[in-house]
Design a protein around this motif. Structure first.
Motif, PDB file in Angstrom:
ATOM      1  N   ASP A 180      10.446  -9.605 -14.544  1.00 44.28           N
ATOM      2  CA  ASP A 180       9.779 -10.807 -15.025  1.00 44.28           C
ATOM      3  C   ASP A 180      10.474 -12.040 -14.439  1.00 44.28           C
ATOM      4  O   ASP A 180      11.616 -12.346 -14.772  1.00 44.28           O
TER       5      ASP A 180
ATOM      6  N   CYS B  81      12.234 -14.682 -16.573  1.00 41.63           N
ATOM      7  CA  CYS B  81      13.508 -14.358 -17.214  1.00 41.63           C
ATOM      8  C   CYS B  81      14.688 -14.483 -16.251  1.00 41.63           C
ATOM      9  O   CYS B  81      15.789 -14.045 -16.567  1.00 41.63           O
TER      10      CYS B  81
ATOM     11  N   THR C  51      10.208 -20.010 -27.811  1.00 40.46           N
ATOM     12  CA  THR C  51       9.714 -18.765 -27.200  1.00 40.46           C
ATOM     13  C   THR C  51      10.877 -17.850 -26.846  1.00 40.46           C
ATOM     14  O   THR C  51      10.852 -17.175 -25.819  1.00 40.46           O
TER      15      THR C  51
ATOM     16  N   ALA D 234      10.510 -14.134 -25.752  1.00 43.14           N
ATOM     17  CA  ALA D 234       9.748 -13.787 -24.545  1.00 43.14           C
ATOM     18  C   ALA D 234      10.577 -12.938 -23.582  1.00 43.14           C
ATOM     19  O   ALA D 234      10.044 -12.067 -22.905  1.00 43.14           O
ATOM     20  N   CYS D 235      11.857 -13.193 -23.506  1.00 45.57           N
ATOM     21  CA  CYS D 235      12.744 -12.422 -22.631  1.00 45.57           C
ATOM     22  C   CYS D 235      13.691 -11.537 -23.439  1.00 45.57           C
ATOM     23  O   CYS D 235      14.816 -11.249 -23.017  1.00 45.57           O
TER      24      CYS D 235
END
Length: 320
Positions: free
Chosen positions: A76, A79, A100, A103-104
């Motif tokens: 990703d 990230c 967020t 998210a990672c």
């Protein structure tokens, strides 16, 4: 002949080290080594967490910036970090937005531990801890001659703050707040309003407010991730701007509240709302105007946790 061989050996040794940094802002005498704990710095901000990693030692270890990723999310691009070669040494910068953070695959844990709360009493206090790691991928082979790099980080945020020094008997209702790494205090404001619509802030005349005037107060969070709600734990007044003044009058504390105090909303959103009536401190009997300062000890809680932290009867019980 021996001198010629020595010169050649030195040249062979130095060339790979010089080429290793490939024009990045590094010093071979300092950075020709594998990473150490001092090669990562962490900045715990209100809206973001920022990590800076010494890129020179990453290069020396045989990796590039694309090999580093948050929490093993190497596939990703969101990230990964980015290089800043305008510093010494060059660094790879990772930024985590607190809104967020999952998210990672960063981790948020809210724990309750014994400690001293914002008004100095021994109590159970909550701490939000955000943690994760930055690493390099495993090679697709059985063995590797490159070291595996792993950088762990964490930021702890206390979830209880004293929002204070809102003055009632002056022409200003501004407050002072402090901001620093690992605190959300700068997102909190204690404001006064004219009525229950909470749409227009209160303007206090130079002569002060008449006694028994109803004041509508709110502790509001701004620019704060939506996972946190505002929970007012203890609101009180003092005759001075010192929140630790020996003379104080409690508006509400947990389930106990002043009869003239009404709590409209608490722990249900990013705004806590209550009202109380203007009074004077008896110590100001020889003064034309009594100055009252309002302070609120405020917690931030996740929306799912707030119902367990809110006193059941805080909105209905009248102190006898």
């Amino acid at each position: 002949m021996e001198s010629i061989w020595l010169l050649l050996l030195l040249s062979v040794y130095m060339l790979p080290v010089g080429a290793q940094f490939n024009g990045y802002n590094c010093d071979a005498s300092q950075h020709s080594r594998f990473p150490a704990e001092r090669d990562i710095s962490v900045y715990c901000g209100v809206q973001t967490i920022t990590m800076k990693i010494n890129f020179c030692t990453v290069l020396f270890s045989g990796y590039s910036e694309t090999d580093l990723s948050l929490n093993g999310k190497h596939g990703d691009a969101h990230c990964r970090g980015f290089i800043n070669n305008n510093t010494f040494p060059a660094v790879v910068i990772f930024t985590i937005n607190l809104s967020t953070l999952e998210a990672c695959a960063n981790n948020l844990v809210v724990s309750t531990v014994p400690g001293v709360n914002a008004y100095g009493n021994i109590s159970m206090v909550q701490i939000g801890n955000i943690s994760g790691y930055i690493d390099t991928p495993d090679p697709p082979t059985i063995i590797s001659y490159l070291p595996g790099l792993l950088y762990k980080f964490s930021c702890s945020y206390p979830l209880e703050y004293l929002v204070n020094n809102t003055q009632l008997a002056s022409s200003s209702a501004a407050i002072s707040v402090r901001d620093g790494n690992g605190t959300f205090i700068s997102t909190l404001n204690l404001l006064l309003y004219n009525d229950s619509t909470y749409s227009q802030q209160l303007l206090i005349p130079s002569t002060g407010l008449p006694l028994k005037t109803k004041i509508y107060a709110a502790v509001r969070a701004t620019n704060l991730d939506g996972r946190w709600n505002v929970l007012m734990d203890y609101c009180y007044t003092t005759p001075s701007g010192n929140p630790n003044d020996d003379i104080r009058y409690d508006l509400f504390l947990s389930c106990d509240k002043d009869p003239q105090t009404t709590i409209f909303e608490n722990g249900k959103s990013q705004m806590g709302r209550f009202s109380f009536e203007v009074f004077r401190f008896v110590k100001h009997k020889n003064q034309k105007m009594s100055t009252v300062f309002l302070h609120c000890v405020t917690k931030l809680c996740r929306s799912d946790d707030c119902p367990y932290l809110t006193p059941v009867s805080i909105e209905t019980v009248v102190q006898l």
